[in-house]
Design an enzyme around this catalytic site. Structure first.
Site, PDB file in Angstrom:
ATOM      1  N   LYS A 166       0.844  -1.198   0.000  1.00 47.02           N
ATOM      2  CA  LYS A 166       0.000   0.000   0.000  1.00 47.02           C
ATOM      3  C   LYS A 166       0.882   1.252   0.000  1.00 47.02           C
ATOM      4  O   LYS A 166       1.846   1.338   0.769  1.00 47.02           O
ATOM      5  CB  LYS A 166      -0.925   0.000   1.217  1.00 47.02           C
ATOM      6  CG  LYS A 166      -1.736  -1.291   1.385  1.00 47.02           C
ATOM      7  CD  LYS A 166      -2.591  -1.609   0.174  1.00 47.02           C
ATOM      8  CE  LYS A 166      -3.238  -2.982   0.292  1.00 47.02           C
ATOM      9  NZ  LYS A 166      -3.917  -3.415  -0.937  1.00 47.02           N
ATOM     10  N   LYS A 266     -14.833  -7.168  -6.915  1.00 48.47           N
ATOM     11  CA  LYS A 266     -15.218  -7.496  -5.544  1.00 48.47           C
ATOM     12  C   LYS A 266     -16.705  -7.856  -5.524  1.00 48.47           C
ATOM     13  O   LYS A 266     -17.563  -7.043  -5.893  1.00 48.47           O
ATOM     14  CB  LYS A 266     -14.910  -6.324  -4.609  1.00 48.47           C
ATOM     15  CG  LYS A 266     -13.403  -6.124  -4.386  1.00 48.47           C
ATOM     16  CD  LYS A 266     -13.132  -5.280  -3.165  1.00 48.47           C
ATOM     17  CE  LYS A 266     -11.701  -5.382  -2.687  1.00 48.47           C
ATOM     18  NZ  LYS A 266     -10.722  -4.686  -3.515  1.00 48.47           N
TER      19      LYS A 266
END
Ligand code: MG
Length: 368
Positions: A166, A266
């Protein structure tokens, strides 16, 4: 076969380590998940889960799932045949346009029933088990370059070959992280730098220009689709769109604009497995790679995503993230578990994962 009752459970899921989303969004210590049990007049029961990762990650919130089911969706699907997934989804879309995340758990529970009623794992109904393992990607928190490299190497030792560090704090710091990770990445491993929308276009363009020689993907650099498109047009690295892809129209538009080379598909965010399957098929037809995964939740939500990945040709998938590994509690038996950097859909009818009744407690609502 008819749906006779819908039971809704609220499940608190403490995280093993507190997790801070980029962009100053809340620090998470627990997730609020909704389990849905659907019973039928044939005696077959299906389970689904909805967990939008708190209320700050997406335009979705846990209480919205339970409110939508009680007020709008349960009346629309009670009495329906759960095996007729397109008919069932049309009924939900008529009762409540949009709000895909709220419909997902119902759709998913009906897929579980379809699998159990046919005696087949759901992946066999989504195109067929490819027979290939599903790659699991690591999730590497933002830290110093040295700490992030060490974390990647630790995951490599555990079997991971795809990593998702990240980024998104500062262009200079991020460039140093990317340089260090590129230098330390084991041969053959692959990396996606995921900003989770933290950057403005100028920051993303500068960062990607400075690191254009590094072989890596960049995921959801900016808040909006338009900002990500601006970045795409000024850079050369492959881009993954995640939060910006909510429905089929978003995907068609992204393909038309050549806005991305891959997406995060997702299941909860796009409204369930029926809609995710359509998007998967479009991606396969148009050469868009996918990370097929859950928005959040337990091994139940993860296993649903793994069944779709298991039925997707290997070269179109990138990797899957397993949210349940971040939790302290495990309220289910079975399911797709991490087998050292890869996983497989259970070879059982339905999804092959069953919630433990004692872990769920009593339902917060039952509609019949
Ligand atoms: Mg992402």
């Amino acid at each position: 076969m008819k749906i006779t009752s819908i039971s809704v459970y609220q499940v608190e899921l403490p995280l093993e380590h507190p997790y801070r989303l980029s962009g100053g969004r809340l620090l998470f210590e627990r997730l609020d998940s909704t389990f849905v049990r659907i019973d039928t007049d044939a005696g077959i029961t299906g389970w689904g889960e909805g967990c939008p990762w708190g209320s700050t990650y997406l335009p979705a919130f846990p209480g919205g799932i339970r409110a939508a089911i009680g007020n709008e969706l349960a009346p629309a699907v009670l009495g329906q045949d759960p095996r007729r997934l397109d008919v069932l989804n049309a009924a939900m879309d008529t009762a409540l346009p949009g709000h895909g995340y709220a419909k997902s758990a119902i759709d998913v529970a009906c897929w579980d029933i379809l699998g159990k009623s046919t005696g087949l794992p759901v992946c066999e109904l989504l195109g067929g088990d490819t027979g290939e393992n599903v790659t699991v990607q690591s999730s590497i928190g933002t830290g110093t370059p040295e700490a992030m490299v060490a974390d990647i190497l630790r995951h490599h030792e555990m079997g991971y070959r795809v990593h998702s560090p990240k980024i998104g704090s500062d262009v200079g710091e991020d460039a140093a992280r990317i340089r260090a990770i590129a230098a330390g990445l084991p041969e053959g491993d692959s990396v996606t730098f995921d900003a989770n929308r933290a950057m403005l276009p100028d920051q993303a363009i500068r960062l990607m220009a400075q690191t254009a020689d590094v072989d890596a993907y960049f995921e959801q650099p900016c808040e909006t689709y338009e900002e990500c498109l601006q970045v795409r047009r000024a850079t050369t690295q492959p881009i993954i769109l995640d939060e910006s892809i909510v429905d089929f129209a978003d995907l068609v538009r992204a393909h038309s604009d050549q806005a991305c080379e891959a997406i995060g598909l997702k299941i909860g965010r796009v409204g369930g497995l029926t809609k995710a399957r359509r998007m998967r098929d479009f991606c396969v037809q148009t050469g868009i790679r996918m990370n097929i995964e859950a928005t959040g939740g337990t091994v139940l939500a993860d296993t649903v995503a793994v069944h779709l990945a298991q039925a997707t040709p290997t070269r179109f998938r990138r990797a899957t993230w397993l949210c349940h590994e971040m939790l302290t509690d495990d309220p289910c038996d079975g399911g797709a578990r991490n087998l050292s950097g890869f996983t497989k859909a259970p070879d059982l009818p339905g999804f092959g994962v069953e919630p433990k009744r004692e872990a769920l407690g009593d339902p917060v609502a039952v509609y019949s």
